[in-house]
Motif scaffolding. Structure first.
Motif, short mmCIF file in Angstrom:
data_model
loop_
_atom_site.label_atom_id
_atom_site.label_comp_id
_atom_site.label_asym_id
_atom_site.label_seq_id
_atom_site.Cartn_x
_atom_site.Cartn_y
_atom_site.Cartn_z
N GLN A 122 0.85 -1.26 0.19
CA GLN A 122 -0.11 0.09 0.17
C GLN A 122 0.78 1.34 0.10
N LEU A 123 0.41 2.37 -0.45
CA LEU A 123 1.14 3.68 -0.44
C LEU A 123 0.65 4.67 0.71
N LEU A 124 1.51 5.17 1.17
CA LEU A 124 1.42 6.32 2.37
C LEU A 124 1.00 7.44 1.78
N THR A 125 0.93 7.87 0.46
CA THR A 125 0.71 9.06 -0.06
C THR A 125 -0.89 9.67 0.20
N PRO A 126 -1.80 8.72 0.40
CA PRO A 126 -3.20 9.41 0.90
C PRO A 126 -3.13 9.91 2.28
N LEU A 127 -2.01 9.65 3.01
CA LEU A 127 -2.14 10.11 4.44
C LEU A 127 -2.74 11.63 4.65
N PRO A 128 -2.19 12.70 3.99
CA PRO A 128 -2.76 13.85 4.09
C PRO A 128 -4.22 14.05 3.74
N LYS A 144 5.72 -6.29 -8.46
CA LYS A 144 6.48 -5.03 -8.20
C LYS A 144 5.83 -3.87 -8.05
N PRO A 145 5.98 -3.00 -7.03
CA PRO A 145 5.02 -1.83 -7.14
C PRO A 145 4.94 -1.09 -8.37
N SER A 146 3.79 -0.66 -9.01
CA SER A 146 3.95 0.07 -10.16
C SER A 146 4.49 1.68 -9.83
N ASP A 147 4.13 2.14 -8.66
CA ASP A 147 4.49 3.51 -8.15
C ASP A 147 6.16 3.43 -7.82
N ARG A 148 6.86 4.45 -8.08
CA ARG A 148 8.23 4.36 -7.92
C ARG A 148 8.61 4.77 -6.13
N ALA A 149 7.68 5.13 -5.42
CA ALA A 149 8.06 5.32 -3.98
C ALA A 149 6.83 4.87 -3.41
N PHE A 150 7.20 4.42 -1.97
CA PHE A 150 6.08 4.30 -1.12
C PHE A 150 5.35 5.51 -0.65
N GLY A 151 6.12 6.49 -0.47
CA GLY A 151 5.37 7.96 -0.03
C GLY A 151 5.71 8.63 1.06
N LEU A 187 14.73 -4.80 -4.08
CA LEU A 187 13.68 -4.05 -4.54
C LEU A 187 12.65 -3.19 -4.00
N TRP A 188 12.20 -3.85 -2.93
CA TRP A 188 11.14 -3.53 -1.93
C TRP A 188 11.61 -2.26 -1.04
N ASP A 189 12.94 -2.48 -0.60
CA ASP A 189 13.61 -1.37 -0.01
C ASP A 189 13.67 -0.03 -0.69
N ARG A 190 13.96 -0.26 -2.08
CA ARG A 190 14.16 1.05 -2.84
C ARG A 190 12.71 1.64 -2.99
N PHE A 191 11.90 0.91 -3.09
CA PHE A 191 10.32 1.55 -2.99
C PHE A 191 10.03 1.94 -1.78
N PHE A 192 10.63 1.32 -0.55
CA PHE A 192 10.18 1.84 0.70
C PHE A 192 10.94 3.22 1.09
N ILE A 205 13.04 9.69 1.40
CA ILE A 205 13.58 9.90 2.81
C ILE A 205 14.50 10.95 2.93
N GLY A 206 15.23 11.08 1.78
CA GLY A 206 16.31 12.25 1.81
C GLY A 206 15.59 13.62 2.00
N ASN A 207 14.48 13.52 1.63
CA ASN A 207 13.65 15.05 1.63
C ASN A 207 13.32 15.41 2.96
N LEU A 208 13.37 14.46 3.87
CA LEU A 208 12.74 14.64 5.40
C LEU A 208 14.14 15.22 6.34
N ARG A 209 13.66 16.27 7.33
CA ARG A 209 14.78 16.77 8.16
C ARG A 209 14.56 15.91 9.41
N LEU A 210 15.18 14.67 9.22
CA LEU A 210 15.10 13.84 10.46
C LEU A 210 16.33 14.15 11.39
N ASN A 211 16.03 13.74 12.68
CA ASN A 211 17.23 13.81 13.66
C ASN A 211 17.45 12.19 14.00
N GLU A 212 16.53 11.62 14.16
CA GLU A 212 16.54 10.11 14.40
C GLU A 212 15.64 9.28 13.71
N LEU A 213 16.29 8.17 13.36
CA LEU A 213 15.73 7.12 12.65
C LEU A 213 15.91 5.72 13.44
#
Length: 694
Positions: free
Chosen positions: A510-516, A542-549, A585-590, A594-602
């Motif tokens: 499933q995609l995370l993009t509908p969250l907002p 294989k997911p058709s979308d490029r990213a999980f969201g 390949l799933w991890d590439r999708f997941f 993530i590089g767009n987020l300003r995270l301190n902890e993961l």
């Protein structure tokens, strides 16, 4: 006249201010203000968790001499026997250095892979009162109870033992408790909710443990209520607990099948094939024998029917009860007519969790909202009959107190319905869990139905809270569903003004993009998001979308902490069969975005291949995580190849990176292609050679 500053406050007040600060970085900054603040910060820091490699004895801090709570369970290399690591000096020197650095320690958390660790460390602090043991590796071949003997031999003041993250055999503990009757009688807290158990403690073992520890006021036990198993918990066991430990203020009895914390089947009606061998008479006897009870968890996983009258007795017998969690209890609140019944009569509850209740209805939720007037936390899981109208009414009734909500595995409460049900309390909620089930995204808000209504204030004077009579009306649409109209301050709030922690469940694929879109678009103070993914990726395309969201999380400006719990996601870690997609390949999708987020902890739990018991960081995951340039702390709960870990040495701000195989069974011997002890050393040396601006 000189200006008055914070330095003019009495030291006692300044000490209280320092002690109230819990954030580690804030305390570190405070200690750098001046010498006075430095000494106050050091004097009020009572808890510390050590990281780094155990072989660097000179790196052990010696300035925190007021620490009483010491956690050394995460020293590197994680999971290796602490005092048998190759060091240039006597291995006993580490124990002596720890005692000199933290002489006031009374609470100790340690990874104990072999009994020798306890034999050497525990004598350093004879005044220990609390010990927590951690071990995810398999138990060594040793006589029964041998690993617990050092606890009772060396800790004269022992009051509390926590074995919730320590793998052992249930047969190990009772003989040791019997062998040390005086020290066992002094115990006040025993946590035996060990997550790696498959069957838990048997009824006879629970009776022996409670008989040996009559002074307990906190008891947490993993057991089984399934009557098909030998040693299942029944009325006799409950009676023994109440008789042997009458001072209990906290009691958790949890069936081992619920310890995995996996999401159930939302299509289930909530009833199991078998009933638990726990009768109403047995429960009443338990409640009658524990008048001091303040927190009770009974997660039975087998049917306990017609429990409403029993819960009414609970209210009268345990008048101090504040926290209640019930699993597989049916009939908790029938709400026949308008008379309060069952759990709704427990008006002193501050936290209530109802799990897998097959007959809980909207009217039952309304009754709970009317009766439980102090409710701060409410969890609803696996209740098929509850709808958005019932939950919305209940939440609105408890608007003044409710700050934490969990809605999971309820068939009629997907993400859209859950957020809609909370629209009247969005500005109050601080912590929220929902399931990312995107049913209803395409539906627009329907027009209001014609309603029949009555004034809630006419029901009973008891419903007038704090002397305030707001114009509230219960409304019954022509279809028969209940909701609440608030004529005063009735505008639905669109902003989650106080939401700081958001927890999500999502199915793999499933995609995370509908969250907002579901109503979580405006969360100005959201600091932490936890995403738990479950499901079998084998056999999926294989997911058709490029990213999980993950990129959609950039709309939350204060987001700094992210937990990705993918450990219950199953896939092919090694070579996948033809036509299948492996976890690489799933991890590439997941992780795309993530590089767009300003995270301190993961915190990241990799997906697993159960056939080979492998949870590994993949090349795409390591490369994409390394693009998160603001990251300061990275914990990977699995294994990794050394050259994958070297990606993280190029991150400019990262300070703390660690591998933790904290799942059962943790690999006993790392393979030659993954992180070994010398691999850890090379990686940590590379990390320590970097220059970090702050």
């Amino acid at each position: 006249m000189a200006a008055t500053t914070i330095n003019n406050l009495p030291d006692v007040i300044l000490s209280n201010i320092c002690a109230a600060i819990s954030d580690t970085r804030a305390r570190n900054s405070l200690s750098l203000v001046n010498r006075k603040f430095h000494s106050l910060e050091r004097a009020t820091r009572t808890s510390i968790t050590l990281r780094g490699n155990a072989r660097y004895l000179h790196m052990i801090p010696i300035c925190f001499r007021s620490v009483t709570d010491l956690d050394i369970s995460n020293l590197s290399p994680w999971g290796h026997p602490l005092l048998t690591l190759p060091t240039p000096s006597d291995p006993l020197l580490l124990a002596h250095r720890l005692r000199q650095a933290f002489p006031l320690t009374t609470s100790l958390t340690i990874y104990c892979r072999i009994p020798l660790t306890l034999e050497i460390l525990l004598p350093q602090w004879p005044g220990l009162r609390h010990v927590k043991l951690v071990r995810w590796h398999q138990r060594l071949q040793a006589p029964l109870g041998a690993e617990f003997i050092p606890l009772f031999e060396h800790c004269e003041c022992l009051k509390s033992i926590d074995l919730s993250n320590f793998y052992f055999w249930t047969e190990d503990l009772p003989p040791v408790l019997r062998a040390y009757p005086e020290k066992s009688a002094n115990l006040t807290c025993l946590n035996l909710l060990t997550t790696s158990f498959t069957e838990g403690f048997k009824a006879q073992e629970i009776r022996e443990i409670t008989a040996a520890c009559p002074g307990l006021n906190k008891l947490l036990v993993a057991c089984t209520f399934d009557p098909r198993y030998i040693g299942f918990v029944n009325d006799e066991t409950l009676s023994a607990i109440a008789t042997n430990c009458p001072k209990l203020t906290l009691l958790h009895l949890v069936d081992t099948s619920s310890l995995a914390n996996e999401r159930g089947d939302p299509d289930s009606d909530g009833f199991t094939a078998e009933d638990a061998s726990v009768s109403r008479e047995g429960l009443i006897q338990l409640f009658s024998g524990l008048p001091l009870l303040e927190e009770l968890v009974l997660d039975v996983c087998k049917n306990v029917r017609d429990s409403g009258p029993v819960l009414e007795v609970l209210k009268s017998k345990c008048s101090s009860l504040k926290v209640l969690k019930l699993g597989q209890f049916h009939g908790v609140c029938l709400a026949i007519g308008w008379q309060l019944d069952g759990v709704s009569l427990c008006g002193g509850l501050e936290s209530l969790s109802i799990k897998n209740c097959g007959d809980l209805s909207d009217m039952g939720l309304v009754a709970i909202g009317r009766g439980c007037r102090r409710l701060v936390k409410f969890e609803l899981e696996g209740c098929k009959n509850v709808t958005v109208d019932g939950l919305r009414t209940m939440a609105a009734l408890r608007r003044e107190t409710l700050v934490e909500m969990k809605i999971s595995c309820c068939k009629q409460l997907g993400a859209v319905a859950s957020c809609k049900a909370l629209d009247l309390v969005r500005d109050r909620i601080e912590k929220l869990h929902i399931d990312c089930v995107w049913d209803g995204l395409e539906l627009t808000e329907s027009s209001e139905s014609k309603v029949r209504s009555f004034d809630l204030n006419e029901l009973n004077d008891e419903d007038d809270e704090l002397g305030l009579r707001k114009k509230r009306k219960f409304c019954l649409p022509e279809g028969g569903n209940w909701h609440l109209q608030i004529k005063e301050n009735g505008v639905c709030c669109k902003t989650w003004k106080r939401l700081k922690c958001l927890s999500l469940w999502i199915e793999v694929g499933q995609l995370l993009t509908p969250l907002p879109i579901v109503g979580l678009d405006d969360c100005p103070v959201l600091e932490e998001i936890r995403i738990k993914m479950e499901g079998d990726s084998r056999g999926r395309q294989k997911p058709s979308d490029r990213a999980f969201g993950l990129s959609c999380l950039t709309r939350y400006p204060q987001l700094t902490k992210l937990r990705l719990e993918f450990g219950e996601t199953i896939g092919y870690a090694l070579t996948a069969p033809g036509g299948e997609t492996d976890l690489t390949l799933w991890d590439r999708f997941f992780f795309n975005g993530i590089g767009n987020l300003r995270l301190n902890e993961l915190d990241y739990w990799p997906a697993q291949d159960r056939d080979v018991n492998q949870r590994s960081l993949t090349l795409p995951a390591s490369g994409l995580i390394a693009q998160c340039l603001t990251l300061r702390k990275l914990i990977i709960h699995g294994t990794a190849h050394e050259h994958f870990m070297m990606f993280f040495t190029r991150m400019p701000n990262v300070r703390d990176v660690q591998l933790r195989e904290d799942y059962y069974p943790a690999p006993a011997d790392d393979s030659t292609t993954e992180m070994r002890e010398d691999s850890h050393r090379r990686f940590e040396d590379a990390m320590n050679r970097r220059r970090i601006a702050d």
